[in-house]
Design an enzyme around this catalytic site. Sequence first.
Site, mmCIF file in Angstrom:
data_model
loop_
_atom_site.group_PDB
_atom_site.id
_atom_site.type_symbol
_atom_site.label_atom_id
_atom_site.label_comp_id
_atom_site.label_asym_id
_atom_site.label_seq_id
_atom_site.Cartn_x
_atom_site.Cartn_y
_atom_site.Cartn_z
ATOM 1 C CG ASN A 12 -116.413 -51.362 56.223
ATOM 2 O OD1 ASN A 12 -115.260 -51.608 56.728
ATOM 3 N ND2 ASN A 12 -117.537 -51.845 56.761
ATOM 4 C CE LYS A 14 -118.052 -54.731 54.815
ATOM 5 N NZ LYS A 14 -119.374 -55.453 54.485
ATOM 6 C CG HIS A 98 -119.795 -53.689 60.361
ATOM 7 N ND1 HIS A 98 -119.946 -54.859 60.115
ATOM 8 C CD2 HIS A 98 -119.887 -52.711 59.196
ATOM 9 C CE1 HIS A 98 -120.502 -54.765 58.785
ATOM 10 N NE2 HIS A 98 -120.217 -53.453 58.186
ATOM 11 C CD GLU A 100 -119.237 -57.808 57.532
ATOM 12 O OE1 GLU A 100 -118.234 -56.962 57.725
ATOM 13 O OE2 GLU A 100 -119.858 -57.364 56.360
ATOM 14 C CD GLU A 170 -123.663 -50.864 57.460
ATOM 15 O OE1 GLU A 170 -123.120 -50.422 56.601
ATOM 16 O OE2 GLU A 170 -122.934 -51.706 58.274
ATOM 17 N N GLY A 176 -123.757 -56.518 51.566
ATOM 18 C CA GLY A 176 -123.099 -57.535 50.731
ATOM 19 C C GLY A 176 -123.726 -58.356 49.975
ATOM 20 C CB SER A 216 -126.463 -53.806 48.786
ATOM 21 O OG SER A 216 -125.991 -54.956 49.210
HETATM 22 P P1 PGA Z 1 -121.738 -53.343 51.533
HETATM 23 O O1 PGA Z 1 -121.316 -53.354 52.888
HETATM 24 O O2 PGA Z 1 -121.853 -52.226 50.988
HETATM 25 O O3 PGA Z 1 -121.008 -54.251 50.887
HETATM 26 O O4 PGA Z 1 -123.275 -53.928 51.515
HETATM 27 C C1 PGA Z 1 -121.657 -52.142 53.790
HETATM 28 C C2 PGA Z 1 -121.035 -52.368 54.990
HETATM 29 O O5 PGA Z 1 -121.103 -53.476 55.713
HETATM 30 O O6 PGA Z 1 -120.679 -51.238 55.801
#
Ligand code: PGA
Length: 257
Positions: A12, A14, A98, A100, A170, A176, A216
Amino acid sequence: MPIIRKKLIAGNWKMNKSAGDGAALAKELLEAIGRETAVDVVLCPPFTALESVGHALEGQALKLGAQNMHPERNGAFTGEISAEMLRTLYVSHVILGHSERRQFFGDTDAFVNQKVLAALAHELRPILCVGETLAERESGATLTVVQRQLEAGLSGVKAEQITTVIVAYEPVWAIGTGKVATTEQAQEVHAFIRELLGQLFGAALAQKVRILYGGSMKPANAPELLAQKDIDGGLIGGASLEARSFIELVKAALAAV
Ligand code: PGA
């Protein structure tokens, strides 16, 4: 008979990578893992890089995914993209719900559900994201939240469609942040999701649905996570932006097969 679920690693990206940088990363990945078919690999660039990355992936095993879409076919929805539009760019997967999107753009369970149904109607494979916030985990609401998001997100999905859906667990507090869920925390929720899928669609079909972990995930923690019974791959943010770490994650999935 053992149930074989092919592992899946999705990147992903982003809001990162221009069309040119995305195509360059895709080519680097293809050189290293372009022939691997034992694991499914999906790259999810931003909308503006879908075409260039799709072009780089043409005729290759790696698949193209989008990070969001609107449920309507077309119309007055400024700034939005439809499933049909994604299909013309040879997109096969789409990340939906997601955290976000839920947190910053107001995506509700009901809206995510409309998107899931629209994606399926256009032969796109939804990667439906669910997961609790830190406050929800600390108040003991993790499973309640995951159950609500999963049941609402999959409302109206037919049994014959469910194996096309990919679920991603998630935990929001792990995205992140460098804070990964322990293998026990992750496996507990994954097993719970599979059990719920069993109640909704029958145990046999639930055994075929892939449930990814995201938050992460990195080469250092991936082998242990991917060895868990109900963890069928990863949805990778930060570590998908560089060829080296993403390739290592795909190799970790290959080793876990
Ligand atoms: P990350 O993000 O691996 O940077 O924690 C995962 C995601 O949001 O899909």
